[in-house]
Write a protein that holds these residues in place. Structure first.
Motif, PDB file in Angstrom:
ATOM      1  N   MET A  12       0.908  -1.029   0.055  1.00 37.60           N
ATOM      2  CA  MET A  12       0.480  -0.249   0.357  1.00 37.60           C
ATOM      3  C   MET A  12       0.887   1.077   0.340  1.00 37.60           C
ATOM      4  O   MET A  12       0.202   1.978  -0.279  1.00 37.60           O
ATOM      5  N   ILE A  40       1.481   4.262  -6.895  1.00 31.98           N
ATOM      6  CA  ILE A  40       0.195   4.554  -7.030  1.00 31.98           C
ATOM      7  C   ILE A  40       0.237   3.549  -8.601  1.00 31.98           C
ATOM      8  O   ILE A  40      -1.076   2.845  -7.945  1.00 31.98           O
ATOM      9  N   ALA A  74      -0.669   7.971  -0.044  1.00 32.62           N
ATOM     10  CA  ALA A  74      -1.254   6.158  -0.086  1.00 32.62           C
ATOM     11  C   ALA A  74      -2.271   5.697   1.120  1.00 32.62           C
ATOM     12  O   ALA A  74      -3.538   5.345  -0.174  1.00 32.62           O
ATOM     13  N   LEU A  75      -3.012   6.989   1.521  1.00 36.94           N
ATOM     14  CA  LEU A  75      -4.564   6.825   2.366  1.00 36.94           C
ATOM     15  C   LEU A  75      -5.348   7.322   1.090  1.00 36.94           C
ATOM     16  O   LEU A  75      -6.386   6.959   0.839  1.00 36.94           O
ATOM     17  N   ALA A  76      -4.916   8.606  -0.107  1.00 38.62           N
ATOM     18  CA  ALA A  76      -5.721   9.053  -0.305  1.00 38.62           C
ATOM     19  C   ALA A  76      -6.237   7.397  -1.313  1.00 38.62           C
ATOM     20  O   ALA A  76      -7.563   7.670  -1.852  1.00 38.62           O
ATOM     21  N   VAL A  77      -5.019   7.085  -1.878  1.00 37.74           N
ATOM     22  CA  VAL A  77      -5.712   5.777  -2.691  1.00 37.74           C
ATOM     23  C   VAL A  77      -6.615   5.376  -2.274  1.00 37.74           C
ATOM     24  O   VAL A  77      -6.893   4.131  -2.885  1.00 37.74           O
ATOM     25  N   ARG A  78      -6.256   4.477  -1.191  1.00 41.98           N
ATOM     26  CA  ARG A  78      -6.944   3.688  -0.529  1.00 41.98           C
ATOM     27  C   ARG A  78      -7.343   4.077   1.037  1.00 41.98           C
ATOM     28  O   ARG A  78      -6.887   4.424   1.977  1.00 41.98           O
ATOM     29  N   PRO A  79      -8.835   5.499   0.675  1.00 47.47           N
ATOM     30  CA  PRO A  79      -9.701   5.893   1.818  1.00 47.47           C
ATOM     31  C   PRO A  79     -10.733   5.354   2.484  1.00 47.47           C
ATOM     32  O   PRO A  79     -10.260   5.475   4.250  1.00 47.47           O
ATOM     33  N   THR A  98      -4.215  12.893  -8.497  1.00 50.05           N
ATOM     34  CA  THR A  98      -4.194  12.022  -6.935  1.00 50.05           C
ATOM     35  C   THR A  98      -5.901  13.240  -7.018  1.00 50.05           C
ATOM     36  O   THR A  98      -6.486  12.442  -6.171  1.00 50.05           O
ATOM     37  N   LYS A 105      -3.592  -3.770  -8.729  1.00 48.01           N
ATOM     38  CA  LYS A 105      -3.396  -4.656  -8.107  1.00 48.01           C
ATOM     39  C   LYS A 105      -5.064  -4.799  -8.216  1.00 48.01           C
ATOM     40  O   LYS A 105      -5.938  -3.971  -8.436  1.00 48.01           O
ATOM     41  N   GLU A 138      -8.287   4.726   6.782  1.00 49.85           N
ATOM     42  CA  GLU A 138      -8.105   5.948   6.871  1.00 49.85           C
ATOM     43  C   GLU A 138      -8.501   5.968   8.664  1.00 49.85           C
ATOM     44  O   GLU A 138      -9.732   5.150   8.359  1.00 49.85           O
ATOM     45  N   ILE A 188      -8.485  10.990  -9.829  1.00 49.62           N
ATOM     46  CA  ILE A 188      -8.536   9.810  -9.371  1.00 49.62           C
ATOM     47  C   ILE A 188      -9.882   9.927  -8.143  1.00 49.62           C
ATOM     48  O   ILE A 188     -10.226   8.912  -7.202  1.00 49.62           O
ATOM     49  N   THR A 189      -8.834  10.499  -7.072  1.00 45.21           N
ATOM     50  CA  THR A 189      -9.928   9.917  -4.933  1.00 45.21           C
ATOM     51  C   THR A 189     -10.244  11.210  -4.316  1.00 45.21           C
ATOM     52  O   THR A 189     -10.723  10.676  -3.704  1.00 45.21           O
ATOM     53  N   MET A 223      -0.579  -0.355  -7.043  1.00 44.42           N
ATOM     54  CA  MET A 223      -1.762  -0.054  -6.592  1.00 44.42           C
ATOM     55  C   MET A 223      -2.964   0.336  -7.607  1.00 44.42           C
ATOM     56  O   MET A 223      -3.783  -1.028  -7.293  1.00 44.42           O
ATOM     57  N   PHE A 224      -3.082   0.580  -8.387  1.00 52.15           N
ATOM     58  CA  PHE A 224      -4.365   0.683  -9.597  1.00 52.15           C
ATOM     59  C   PHE A 224      -4.147  -0.886  -9.926  1.00 52.15           C
ATOM     60  O   PHE A 224      -5.180  -1.039 -10.188  1.00 52.15           O
ATOM     61  N   LYS A 250      -9.686  13.740  -3.661  1.00 49.69           N
ATOM     62  CA  LYS A 250      -8.505  14.530  -2.449  1.00 49.69           C
ATOM     63  C   LYS A 250      -7.762  15.799  -2.595  1.00 49.69           C
ATOM     64  O   LYS A 250      -7.188  15.429  -3.981  1.00 49.69           O
ATOM     65  N   THR A 262      -4.760  16.867  -2.289  1.00 51.95           N
ATOM     66  CA  THR A 262      -3.156  16.607  -1.413  1.00 51.95           C
ATOM     67  C   THR A 262      -1.905  17.622  -0.847  1.00 51.95           C
ATOM     68  O   THR A 262      -2.498  18.679  -1.626  1.00 51.95           O
TER      69      THR A 262
END
Lengths: 159, 269
Positions: free
Chosen positions: A1, B263, A101-106, B240, B269, A109, B243-244, B266-267, B246, B248
């Motif tokens: 993650m 990233i 990292a948290l933004a991608v896997r909220p 970011t 996965k 959080e 996509i999210t 991760m995407f 948020k 940052t």
């Protein structure tokens, strides 16, 4: 993650995971600590993310049951394992890396944030403050005042 | 090769990158943001909505584009036939360079073309023309969302406010603002002031960065050519956000590539 950071510590677990996390809170640590432990219920993998000593994210995986939990629920699970054997890694990251990292896997959080009571607060930045995640207070004039300031008062009708 | 992404996508987003004023860096941002989205695993097509002053294909180094959005707007072909593969999964619908047939363009066909692209992409990014003429309005009103690009000075703000008003009147949601070419002068409009006036977040604040110009002259996007630059860091912030959802903190120079690689992994996965 998480992206690769700087490995600070990698050793056998000789204390409760909660004590490890608390010590990182005391140090206002930013990064994550990842545990692999074994107890009567099998092997468990769990990670706690911190920003300046505040727990901001967590996830937990039980290999036996294949159950994966995130966020506050995962954080609660990490308070157990008092007699578990295992290892842990402490990896330092920047605040931005943890946030990203948290933004991608909220789902990971932690909503109920906790920090060590003795953790020192950062001094607020002074001067013009750029827009961020909203933790700093900035006095902003009204729309009309801003338009007047830049000679755009005739555009008030577009507001 | 003319291609189109081959997957259905109910959550596809159509986002116009607009500014009103020319010279804000809108095309650079549209191109690089599209590349960043594609590189992160999102099926992305960028459309050059500036049919009189084509630049998107040029900036991406597209050497040959015999069929363009012009042909689509004249009803001569489908948008799929005007779509070209670039790199890292990014596709582009370029505009033509010829001025000869501009008067024959039917801008009503623009929205149809975008709707077709929407079906097979995660993101359709429209690089809008500056100003508020037919081409700019066609591009803006074909989108579901708009991100305003502006420089932190009054003339850019004035034009951005007009674009915002027109977008809202046409049901296009203002999703965010990107400030570009900040010089750090005290007289520049602050992000908090922009957020107050425009009613939405500044999702990325990009300082003046000569790498952006160097990339443009070399026809290689800064995201690829200068991955550690401030400009690319700002693009990553904007990506970011898209996509999210948020906003940052600004990614520091030197870790942008690491974060981006993470990233991308991760995407997948």
């Amino acid at each position: 993650m998480f992206p690769s950071g700087q490995l600070v510590k990698s050793e056998e677990l000789k204390q409760k995971p909660l004590e490890v996390v608390n010590s990182l809170k005391e140090k206002t640590f930013t990064g994550y600590v990842s545990f692999t432990v074994k107890n009567e219920n099998g092997i468990h993998d769990f990670t706690v993310a911190l920003i300046k000593g505040e727990t901001v994210g967590a996830f937990h995986e039980s290999f036996k049951t294949k159950q994966l939990t995130h966020g506050d629920e995962a954080l609660v699970k990490t308070t157990g394992y008092e007699n578990a054997a295992g290892f842990y890694d402490v990896v330092q990251l920047s605040e931005e890396q943890v946030q990203l990292a948290l933004a991608v896997r909220p789902e990971s959080e932690v909503k109920q944030r906790e920090k060590h009571s003795d953790a020192k607060e950062n001094k607020p930045r002074e001067g013009n403050k750029e827009s961020n995640n909203g933790k700093e207070e900035t006095v902003v004039a009204s729309s009309e005042e801003i338009l007047n300031k830049y000679g755009l008062s005739s555009l008030a009708e577009t507001q | 090769m003319n291609t189109i992404n081959n997957s259905s996508n109910r959550d596809s987003r159509v986002i116009a990158i607009a500014s009103g004023k020319g010279g804000t860096g809108k095309t650079s941002i549209a191109v690089n943001l599209s590349l960043a989205l594609a590189a992160s695993g999102k099926k992305t097509t960028v459309v050059d909505g500036d049919v009189t002053m084509a630049s998107t294909g040029i900036m991406l180094g597209l050497k040959r584009s015999p069929i363009t959005i012009h042909n689509v707007l004249m009803g001569e072909c489908t948008v799929a036939e005007a779509t070209y593969d670039i790199a890292r999964g990014l596709k582009v619908v370029p505009a033509g360079l010829s001025l000869e047939r501009i008067k024959r363009l039917d801008f009503d066909k623009f929205k149809t073309a975008i709707t077709e692209l929407k079906q097979s992409n995660d993101f359709v990014i429209i690089d809008c023309a500056p100003g508020l003429e037919k081409d700019a309005m066609a591009a803006l009103t074909s989108a579901e969302e708009v991100i305003l690009v502006l420089n932190p000075e009054p003339t850019s703000l004035a034009d951005a406010l007009k674009v915002k008003a027109l977008a809202e009147r046409n049901g296009v949601k203002l999703s965010g603002v990107i400030t570009n070419m900040r010089m750090g002068e005290k007289t520049e409009i602050r992000n908090e002031e922009l957020e107050k006036l425009l009613g939405c977040r500044v999702v990325a604040s990009i300082p003046f960065d000569p790498h952006a110009k160097k990339a443009s002259t070399s026809q290689t996007p800064a995201f690829t050519k200068f991955p550690k630059s401030d400009f690319t860091a700002g693009i990553t912030q904007a990506m970011t956000f898209l996509i999210t959802g948020k906003v940052t903190g600004k990614a520091k120079k030197g870790i942008v590539r690491k974060i981006f690689e993470s990233i991308s992994t991760m995407f997948k996965k």
